[in-house]
Design a protein around this motif. Structure first.
Motif, short mmCIF file in Angstrom:
data_model
loop_
_atom_site.label_atom_id
_atom_site.label_comp_id
_atom_site.label_asym_id
_atom_site.label_seq_id
_atom_site.Cartn_x
_atom_site.Cartn_y
_atom_site.Cartn_z
N VAL A 36 0.87 -1.18 0.00
CA VAL A 36 0.00 0.00 0.00
C VAL A 36 0.91 1.23 0.00
CG1 VAL A 36 -1.87 1.20 1.18
CG2 VAL A 36 -1.75 -1.29 1.27
N ASN A 37 1.40 1.61 -1.17
CA ASN A 37 2.34 2.70 -1.28
C ASN A 37 1.86 3.74 -2.27
OD1 ASN A 37 3.50 1.96 -4.09
ND2 ASN A 37 3.75 0.07 -2.91
N LEU A 38 2.37 4.93 -2.11
CA LEU A 38 2.03 6.02 -3.02
C LEU A 38 2.64 5.78 -4.40
CD1 LEU A 38 0.76 8.81 -3.45
CD2 LEU A 38 2.90 9.82 -2.62
N LEU A 39 3.90 5.40 -4.41
CA LEU A 39 4.58 5.05 -5.66
C LEU A 39 5.80 4.20 -5.34
CD1 LEU A 39 7.43 6.93 -6.17
CD2 LEU A 39 5.69 8.71 -6.23
N THR A 132 5.22 19.40 -1.20
CA THR A 132 3.90 18.85 -1.51
C THR A 132 3.68 17.54 -0.76
OG1 THR A 132 4.03 19.85 -3.71
CG2 THR A 132 2.38 18.13 -3.38
N SER A 133 4.70 16.69 -0.72
CA SER A 133 4.59 15.41 -0.02
C SER A 133 4.39 15.63 1.48
CB SER A 133 5.85 14.57 -0.25
OG SER A 133 6.03 14.30 -1.63
N SER A 179 -9.93 17.39 4.87
CA SER A 179 -8.49 17.12 4.95
C SER A 179 -8.10 15.93 4.09
CB SER A 179 -8.08 16.87 6.40
OG SER A 179 -8.37 17.99 7.21
N ILE A 180 -8.84 14.83 4.23
CA ILE A 180 -8.49 13.62 3.49
C ILE A 180 -8.81 13.78 2.00
CG2 ILE A 180 -8.97 11.14 3.27
CD1 ILE A 180 -9.39 11.06 6.27
N SER A 181 -9.82 14.59 1.66
CA SER A 181 -10.11 14.84 0.25
C SER A 181 -8.96 15.57 -0.43
CB SER A 181 -11.40 15.67 0.11
OG SER A 181 -12.52 14.96 0.57
N ILE A 182 -8.45 16.62 0.23
CA ILE A 182 -7.32 17.37 -0.34
C ILE A 182 -6.09 16.48 -0.41
CG2 ILE A 182 -5.82 19.36 -0.03
CD1 ILE A 182 -8.14 20.77 1.34
N ALA A 183 -5.84 15.69 0.65
CA ALA A 183 -4.70 14.77 0.64
C ALA A 183 -4.83 13.75 -0.48
CB ALA A 183 -4.59 14.07 1.99
N SER A 184 -6.04 13.26 -0.73
CA SER A 184 -6.25 12.29 -1.80
C SER A 184 -6.02 12.91 -3.18
CB SER A 184 -7.68 11.72 -1.72
OG SER A 184 -7.89 11.05 -0.50
N ILE A 185 -6.41 14.17 -3.33
CA ILE A 185 -6.16 14.87 -4.60
C ILE A 185 -4.66 15.01 -4.83
CG2 ILE A 185 -6.40 17.07 -5.79
CD1 ILE A 185 -9.13 17.37 -4.42
N ILE A 186 -3.93 15.41 -3.79
CA ILE A 186 -2.47 15.52 -3.91
C ILE A 186 -1.85 14.17 -4.24
CG2 ILE A 186 -0.34 16.06 -2.67
CD1 ILE A 186 -1.92 18.10 -1.05
N ALA A 187 -2.30 13.11 -3.56
CA ALA A 187 -1.78 11.77 -3.81
C ALA A 187 -2.05 11.33 -5.24
CB ALA A 187 -2.40 10.77 -2.83
N THR A 188 -3.22 11.68 -5.77
CA THR A 188 -3.55 11.30 -7.15
C THR A 188 -2.68 12.03 -8.15
OG1 THR A 188 -5.85 10.91 -6.47
CG2 THR A 188 -5.43 11.17 -8.82
N VAL A 189 -2.43 13.31 -7.91
CA VAL A 189 -1.55 14.08 -8.79
C VAL A 189 -0.14 13.51 -8.77
CG1 VAL A 189 -0.48 16.34 -9.17
CG2 VAL A 189 -2.92 16.19 -8.61
N LEU A 190 0.35 13.19 -7.57
CA LEU A 190 1.68 12.59 -7.46
C LEU A 190 1.73 11.24 -8.15
CD1 LEU A 190 2.62 13.40 -3.75
CD2 LEU A 190 3.55 14.45 -5.80
N ALA A 191 0.66 10.47 -8.00
CA ALA A 191 0.65 9.11 -8.56
C ALA A 191 0.66 9.12 -10.08
CB ALA A 191 -0.59 8.36 -8.06
#
Length: 259
Positions: A36-39, A132-133, A179-191
């Motif tokens: 379960v990793n970001l990348l 960003t991370s 908070s988790i919505s914004i974090a999920s958006i950032i994670a998706t952009v990074l992914a």
């Protein structure tokens, strides 16, 4: 009889709390949800030319608060996915303000050999995205705290039945969902965007990256649960039923009819 509508926000908060904890603490220990990793960043190992079965690779699995590293293989040459076999060797210490630095993650005694011409631009990519991370990690921590507060508020309400807790429940749910919505958006952009950038810059140097589909699925599942829970909590607090069933009026007595 239990009113499902009243406890539904608590149920969604509890499930989202568990899922988000798994996302945040994945990879903080060896073999602890390391998939379960970001990348994941893949780099060829120095002695890969000596492998008789398939090229050996070193991978770095990037998580929210840490990273894990290990090797790939041995892999069946006929396998369609050469990244399917992963052997985790160790993980870094977890820290809230975590930002992965690929060059610092390498051990001093590892020689990558002539097969790897590490593009400096990839190190620059990770350096550019470090803030960003870190912001993403802080947002996840805030979200976990907010959702945990929802569960605490509901526990107190069970002990003190007359306590008015609905406003606090709704407020913490909104904070956690935001908070988790914004974090999920950032994670998706990074992914997607960041991984594509690494692959473009690593082309020709045997450096590649892959995004974590499990992580994205879990973080967006948590987001969806909190958004639905917030909506139901809002309805419980501020929306009243338009139609209230009134008790039928008592039938007139015999004396009243005669009068």
């Amino acid at each position: 009889m239990v009113n499902l509508k009243s406890i539904f926000p608590t149920i969604t908060a509890f499930i989202a709390f568990i899922i988000t904890l798994c996302c945040v603490f994945a990879g903080t220990q060896k073999n602890m949800l390391d998939s379960v990793n970001l990348l994941t960043l893949y780099t060829p190992e120095g002695n890969s030319s000596s492998s008789s079965t398939s090229p050996a690779h070193t991978f770095y699995s990037v998580h929210v608060m840490s990273y894990c590293q290990g090797t790939l293989g041995p892999v069946d040459p006929s396998a369609t996915d050469l990244y399917s076999s992963r052997n985790v060797t160790d993980c870094s210490k977890r820290t809230i303000l975590f930002a992965f630095n690929p060059t610092a993650a390498w051990s001093e005694n590892i020689t990558h050999g002539p097969d790897l011409e590490w593009p400096r631009v990839i190190s620059d990519d990770f350096h550019a995205f470090r803030m960003t991370s870190r912001a993403m990690a802080v947002l996840y921590i805030i979200g976990v705290g907010a959702v945990g507060s929802v569960l605490l508020v509901n526990a107190v309400s069970m002990a003190i039945s007359r306590a008015q807790y609905g406003v606090f429940e709704f407020g913490f749910l909104v904070l956690g969902a935001l908070s988790i919505s914004i974090a999920s958006i950032i994670a998706t952009v990074l992914a997607f965007e960041f991984v594509a950038l690494i692959n473009a810059h690593g082309e020709g140097s045997n450096v590649a990256a892959r995004y974590g589909d499990k992580f994205l699925g879990m973080t967006w599942a948590s987001t969806g649960l909190l958004l639905v829970g917030s909506l139901v909590s809002f309805m419980n607090m501020f929306v009243r039923d338009e139609y209230v069933l009134e008790e039928p009026a008592p039938a007139p007595s015999k004396d009243e009819e005669e009068g």
